[in-house]
Design a protein around this motif. Structure first.
Motif, PDB file in Angstrom:
ATOM      1  N   MET A 236       0.827  -1.200   0.000  1.00 39.80           N
ATOM      2  CA  MET A 236       0.000   0.000   0.000  1.00 39.80           C
ATOM      3  C   MET A 236       0.868   1.260   0.000  1.00 39.80           C
ATOM      4  O   MET A 236       0.545   2.252  -0.660  1.00 39.80           O
ATOM      5  N   GLU A 237       1.970   1.209   0.732  1.00 41.20           N
ATOM      6  CA  GLU A 237       2.900   2.346   0.770  1.00 41.20           C
ATOM      7  C   GLU A 237       3.445   2.637  -0.625  1.00 41.20           C
ATOM      8  O   GLU A 237       3.542   3.791  -1.053  1.00 41.20           O
ATOM      9  N   GLU A 238       3.793   1.573  -1.353  1.00 44.62           N
ATOM     10  CA  GLU A 238       4.312   1.737  -2.715  1.00 44.62           C
ATOM     11  C   GLU A 238       3.229   2.283  -3.645  1.00 44.62           C
ATOM     12  O   GLU A 238       3.506   3.130  -4.499  1.00 44.62           O
ATOM     13  N   MET A 239       1.995   1.789  -3.486  1.00 42.39           N
ATOM     14  CA  MET A 239       0.903   2.276  -4.326  1.00 42.39           C
ATOM     15  C   MET A 239       0.652   3.764  -4.097  1.00 42.39           C
ATOM     16  O   MET A 239       0.493   4.537  -5.039  1.00 42.39           O
ATOM     17  N   ILE A 240       0.643   4.185  -2.831  1.00 40.56           N
ATOM     18  CA  ILE A 240       0.398   5.588  -2.498  1.00 40.56           C
ATOM     19  C   ILE A 240       1.528   6.475  -3.016  1.00 40.56           C
ATOM     20  O   ILE A 240       1.285   7.564  -3.560  1.00 40.56           O
ATOM     21  N   HIS A 241       2.763   6.005  -2.879  1.00 37.91           N
ATOM     22  CA  HIS A 241       3.920   6.767  -3.363  1.00 37.91           C
ATOM     23  C   HIS A 241       3.803   7.008  -4.868  1.00 37.91           C
ATOM     24  O   HIS A 241       4.023   8.125  -5.355  1.00 37.91           O
ATOM     25  N   PHE A 242       3.436   5.965  -5.609  1.00 39.77           N
ATOM     26  CA  PHE A 242       3.286   6.094  -7.060  1.00 39.77           C
ATOM     27  C   PHE A 242       2.113   7.019  -7.396  1.00 39.77           C
ATOM     28  O   PHE A 242       2.215   7.870  -8.284  1.00 39.77           O
ATOM     29  N   ALA A 243       0.993   6.868  -6.678  1.00 40.75           N
ATOM     30  CA  ALA A 243      -0.182   7.702  -6.932  1.00 40.75           C
ATOM     31  C   ALA A 243       0.118   9.185  -6.682  1.00 40.75           C
ATOM     32  O   ALA A 243      -0.366  10.057  -7.410  1.00 40.75           O
ATOM     33  N   LYS A 244       0.921   9.484  -5.679  1.00 39.11           N
ATOM     34  CA  LYS A 244       1.300  10.870  -5.408  1.00 39.11           C
ATOM     35  C   LYS A 244       2.111  11.443  -6.566  1.00 39.11           C
ATOM     36  O   LYS A 244       1.921  12.600  -6.962  1.00 39.11           O
ATOM     37  N   LYS A 245       3.021  10.656  -7.111  1.00 40.02           N
ATOM     38  CA  LYS A 245       3.841  11.121  -8.222  1.00 40.02           C
ATOM     39  C   LYS A 245       2.986  11.464  -9.433  1.00 40.02           C
ATOM     40  O   LYS A 245       3.143  12.521 -10.042  1.00 40.02           O
ATOM     41  N   VAL A 246       2.068  10.564  -9.780  1.00 39.97           N
ATOM     42  CA  VAL A 246       1.267  10.794 -10.982  1.00 39.97           C
ATOM     43  C   VAL A 246       0.181  11.841 -10.745  1.00 39.97           C
ATOM     44  O   VAL A 246      -0.383  12.363 -11.707  1.00 39.97           O
ATOM     45  N   SER A 247      -0.110  12.159  -9.475  1.00 39.71           N
ATOM     46  CA  SER A 247      -1.101  13.205  -9.179  1.00 39.71           C
ATOM     47  C   SER A 247      -0.675  14.546  -9.768  1.00 39.71           C
ATOM     48  O   SER A 247      -1.516  15.369 -10.125  1.00 39.71           O
ATOM     49  N   LEU A 248       0.619  14.769  -9.867  1.00 41.53           N
ATOM     50  CA  LEU A 248       1.141  16.055 -10.310  1.00 41.53           C
ATOM     51  C   LEU A 248       1.086  16.220 -11.820  1.00 41.53           C
ATOM     52  O   LEU A 248       1.400  17.286 -12.344  1.00 41.53           O
ATOM     53  N   THR A 249       0.710  15.161 -12.551  1.00 41.64           N
ATOM     54  CA  THR A 249       0.588  15.232 -14.006  1.00 41.64           C
ATOM     55  C   THR A 249      -0.883  15.400 -14.388  1.00 41.64           C
ATOM     56  O   THR A 249      -1.770  15.375 -13.544  1.00 41.64           O
ATOM     57  N   ASP A 250      -1.128  15.547 -15.703  1.00 44.40           N
ATOM     58  CA  ASP A 250      -2.495  15.615 -16.210  1.00 44.40           C
ATOM     59  C   ASP A 250      -2.881  14.339 -16.944  1.00 44.40           C
ATOM     60  O   ASP A 250      -3.911  14.292 -17.622  1.00 44.40           O
ATOM     61  N   SER A 251      -2.057  13.303 -16.841  1.00 45.53           N
ATOM     62  CA  SER A 251      -2.307  12.060 -17.555  1.00 45.53           C
ATOM     63  C   SER A 251      -3.578  11.374 -17.046  1.00 45.53           C
ATOM     64  O   SER A 251      -3.914  11.454 -15.870  1.00 45.53           O
ATOM     65  N   SER A 252      -4.270  10.678 -17.971  1.00 47.31           N
ATOM     66  CA  SER A 252      -5.438   9.885 -17.575  1.00 47.31           C
ATOM     67  C   SER A 252      -4.991   8.703 -16.729  1.00 47.31           C
ATOM     68  O   SER A 252      -3.931   8.116 -16.982  1.00 47.31           O
ATOM     69  N   ILE A 253      -5.812   8.358 -15.746  1.00 43.42           N
ATOM     70  CA  ILE A 253      -5.443   7.287 -14.814  1.00 43.42           C
ATOM     71  C   ILE A 253      -6.567   6.255 -14.774  1.00 43.42           C
ATOM     72  O   ILE A 253      -7.741   6.611 -14.712  1.00 43.42           O
ATOM     73  N   LEU A 254      -6.176   4.984 -14.812  1.00 43.57           N
ATOM     74  CA  LEU A 254      -7.132   3.894 -14.625  1.00 43.57           C
ATOM     75  C   LEU A 254      -6.797   3.190 -13.320  1.00 43.57           C
ATOM     76  O   LEU A 254      -5.686   2.695 -13.136  1.00 43.57           O
ATOM     77  N   ILE A 255      -7.763   3.166 -12.404  1.00 36.25           N
ATOM     78  CA  ILE A 255      -7.592   2.498 -11.122  1.00 36.25           C
ATOM     79  C   ILE A 255      -8.262   1.125 -11.212  1.00 36.25           C
ATOM     80  O   ILE A 255      -9.453   1.034 -11.496  1.00 36.25           O
ATOM     81  N   VAL A 256      -7.479   0.085 -10.999  1.00 32.97           N
ATOM     82  CA  VAL A 256      -7.989  -1.281 -11.082  1.00 32.97           C
ATOM     83  C   VAL A 256      -7.984  -1.885  -9.682  1.00 32.97           C
ATOM     84  O   VAL A 256      -6.949  -1.886  -9.005  1.00 32.97           O
ATOM     85  N   GLY A 257      -9.135  -2.383  -9.249  1.00 32.58           N
ATOM     86  CA  GLY A 257      -9.213  -2.984  -7.921  1.00 32.58           C
ATOM     87  C   GLY A 257     -10.526  -3.711  -7.728  1.00 32.58           C
ATOM     88  O   GLY A 257     -11.551  -3.347  -8.315  1.00 32.58           O
ATOM     89  N   SER A 258     -10.499  -4.740  -6.893  1.00 34.29           N
ATOM     90  CA  SER A 258     -11.715  -5.500  -6.601  1.00 34.29           C
ATOM     91  C   SER A 258     -12.717  -4.633  -5.856  1.00 34.29           C
ATOM     92  O   SER A 258     -12.372  -3.575  -5.304  1.00 34.29           O
ATOM     93  N   THR A 259     -13.959  -5.080  -5.814  1.00 26.94           N
ATOM     94  CA  THR A 259     -15.009  -4.363  -5.088  1.00 26.94           C
ATOM     95  C   THR A 259     -14.619  -4.176  -3.623  1.00 26.94           C
ATOM     96  O   THR A 259     -14.179  -5.118  -2.966  1.00 26.94           O
TER      97      THR A 259
END
Length: 551
Positions: A236-259
């Motif tokens: 989860m720490e790695e996922m959050i770290h990556f999500a913070k980095k891409v937050s600063l861009t305008d790129s489209s993001i696809l979040i994949v996860g179970s219900t």
């Protein structure tokens, strides 16, 4: 800090011959780093072209000014952090609203910022080298700066009235402070404000108060941030770290996860961390959008477009400048995917019944709970649409993959419930937690939260710890089925193949028990579940998991 941090000697063709580091820079440029530079072009190492006139370079995220000194068969570059820091400090105080003046310990003028020049109508170059008493017509006892230099103590918010040597009358509020290094006095700095500056500061304060007050009334609309994600696991720490980095861009993001993994929580956190955080966040549950209203809801309508229609914004207009979150995007039909794709590519659209194109600046975050490539194979998702919305893909771990987070999640949910219902703090027994740890959690975080809320409501107000008996019956089944397996195994009613892991052998025995019981009651789920001491939901889940009657 040394005056010189680094000396780089180069030959006539700009190849590095020697490197010397000094003081604190020896930690920054160790022996290995310096030796690795030898024989390389200095322009390559410093990532910029060096010139005899000198300049600024950046090495290992540190800025240095360099001087070029020509020598026989080459040159030496003398690099210093101290020089660039002084320039940065000087550049920084240019933006201070108050006037700033700096004097040496004897009262001679050293430096002033543009705000001070504008306040007193002078140029700092005209004051350099002059004593304070030669600049202003004032008595020594009434000088804020000289008082500080004499007493070596600050003087705060003193009103001064004085004249410049040019005859201009000035009234200012001054605060001055001694400048000491290692306890020794080297000078003084004074911050000065007149009524115009004070009005600017007052307006800034009122703006801040207005913002804070308005923000208080938006608590119900407040979005989640990364700090709200309760976790301790590494994935989860790695996922959050990556999500913070891409937050600063305008790129489209696809979040994949179970219900139940928290896809919307991550989407809101990305928006809250991004430069778009002060703009709208529009979330759309795509599965709840009727197909016949899809275009009007996304693109808006013009008055008269159809009977009873009014001029109305769509989701893209509502989200302009901000973020559009498309949850369960896989529920959108391929035909509508094509229309969304066009808008995402061209960044413009027309309202239904409209003739004008409307430009849109929207960052799209989409979420799905299925494998996108299987959806493409099944022709439920267009390949071009998938690649457009998944410039960056973020996978959220299931709760099964982050079981070390269960304890802190349980504590978090319990604390929230106790706070909401003004109840004293609750703990939990080891048996209670053990059952949670060993459960598979097909519903992930959402299911865990529901289980804790169920146990909280089931427990009486007199208890201090949640126990195994407070769990839903399908979770208590873990102990029941384990007991039945052990009994049958001990009575040799089931023959194990004695191959595979312990978990695989236990599942084999469990499968035999369930099949026998279901066959006994002609596959009647209700009666079989009652006999096994479990709920229908739990039995159905086990049948699906163990692939019973699928063949």
């Amino acid at each position: 800090m040394c005056i010189i941090d680094l000396i780089i000697k180069i030959d006539e063709e700009l190849y590095i011959k020697k490197v010397h580091s000094f003081g604190e820079s020896k930690d920054l440029f160790d022996e290995y780093t310096c030796s690795s530079w030898l024989g390389q072009k200095v322009d390559y190492v410093l990532r910029t072209s060096v010139e005899p006139k000198g300049g600024i370079v950046e090495i290992k995220s540190n800025f240095f000014t360099y001087q070029w000194v020509s020598e026989e068969y080459g040159a030496s570059l003398y690099l210093s952090r101290q020089g660039i820091l002084l320039e940065l400090y000087e550049e920084a105080i240019k933006h201070v609203a108050e006037g700033v003046q700096i004097y040496n310990k004897n009262g001679y003028f050293l430096h002033a910022n543009p705000a001070s020049e504008a306040l007193e109508y002078f140029k700092k170059d005209d004051f350099k080298g002059k004593h304070l008493m030669d600049i202003y017509d004032l008595k020594e006892d009434y000088s804020t700066v000289l008082t500080v230099l004499r007493t070596q103590k600050p003087v705060v918010n003193r009103c001064d009235r004085f004249k410049t040597r040019t005859g201009k009358d000035l009234t200012t509020i001054n605060s001055a402070y001694p400048l000491k290094i290692n306890g020794e006095l080297y000078g003084a700095v004074v911050f000065e404000s007149d009524l115009s500056v004070l009005k600017q500061i007052k307006n800034r304060t009122l703006d801040l108060e207005t913002y804070v007050e308005s923000d208080k009334h938006k608590d119900s609309e407040k979005l989640y941030a990364f700090d709200n994600i309760v976790h301790s696991s590494k994935n989860m720490e790695e996922m959050i770290h990556f999500a913070k980095k891409v937050s600063l861009t305008d790129s489209s993001i696809l979040i994949v996860g179970s219900t139940g993994t928290g896809k919307e929580l991550v989407a809101q956190s990305i928006h809250s961390f991004s430069p778009r955080r002060k703009k709208p966040f529009i979330d759309v549950n795509c599965s709840a959008v009727p197909s016949n209203l899809f275009e009007s809801m996304f693109f808006g309508t013009e008055k008269g477009a159809f009977t009873g229609s009014i001029a109305k914004q769509g989701f893209f207009e509502m989200a302009n400048g901000g973020t559009l979150f498309l949850d369960e995007v896989n529920s959108i039909s391929p035909e509508m995917q094509a229309k969304l794709l066009r808008v995402l590519q061209e960044k413009r659209f027309q309202r239904i019944g409209g003739t004008q194109y409307i430009r849109c600046n929207v960052r799209v975050i989409a979420a799905i709970n299925e494998d996108p490539f299987k959806l493409i194979e099944q022709e439920k998702m267009r390949k071009d649409f998938y690649y457009r919305i998944s410039t960056i893909k973020i996978n959220i771990p299931t709760l099964q993959e982050r079981k070390e987070d269960i304890v802190i999640l349980v504590k978090h949910f319990l604390q929230s419930l106790c706070s909401d219902y003004s109840r004293r703090e609750l703990s939990f027994t080891e048996k209670f937690m053990d059952a949670l740890i060993h459960y598979e959690w097909p519903g992930n975080i959402r299911e865990l939260q529901n289980v804790i809320e169920y146990a909280f409501n089931r427990a009486s107000e007199s208890i201090q710890s949640l126990d195994f008996e407070h769990l839903p019956d399908y979770l208590q089944f873990t102990e029941t089925i384990t007991h039945k397996i052990a009994n049958q195994y001990n009575n040799l009613e089931v023959e194990s193949k004695n191959t595979g892991t312990l978990e695989e052998q236990m599942e084999e025995i469990e499968r035999k028990i369930l099949i026998d019981t279901l066959n006994l009651y002609d596959r009647n789920i209700t009666q079989s579940a009652k006999t096994l001491g479990m709920s229908r939901q739990s039995l159905q889940y086990r049948i699906k998991k163990l692939k019973i009657f699928n063949e």
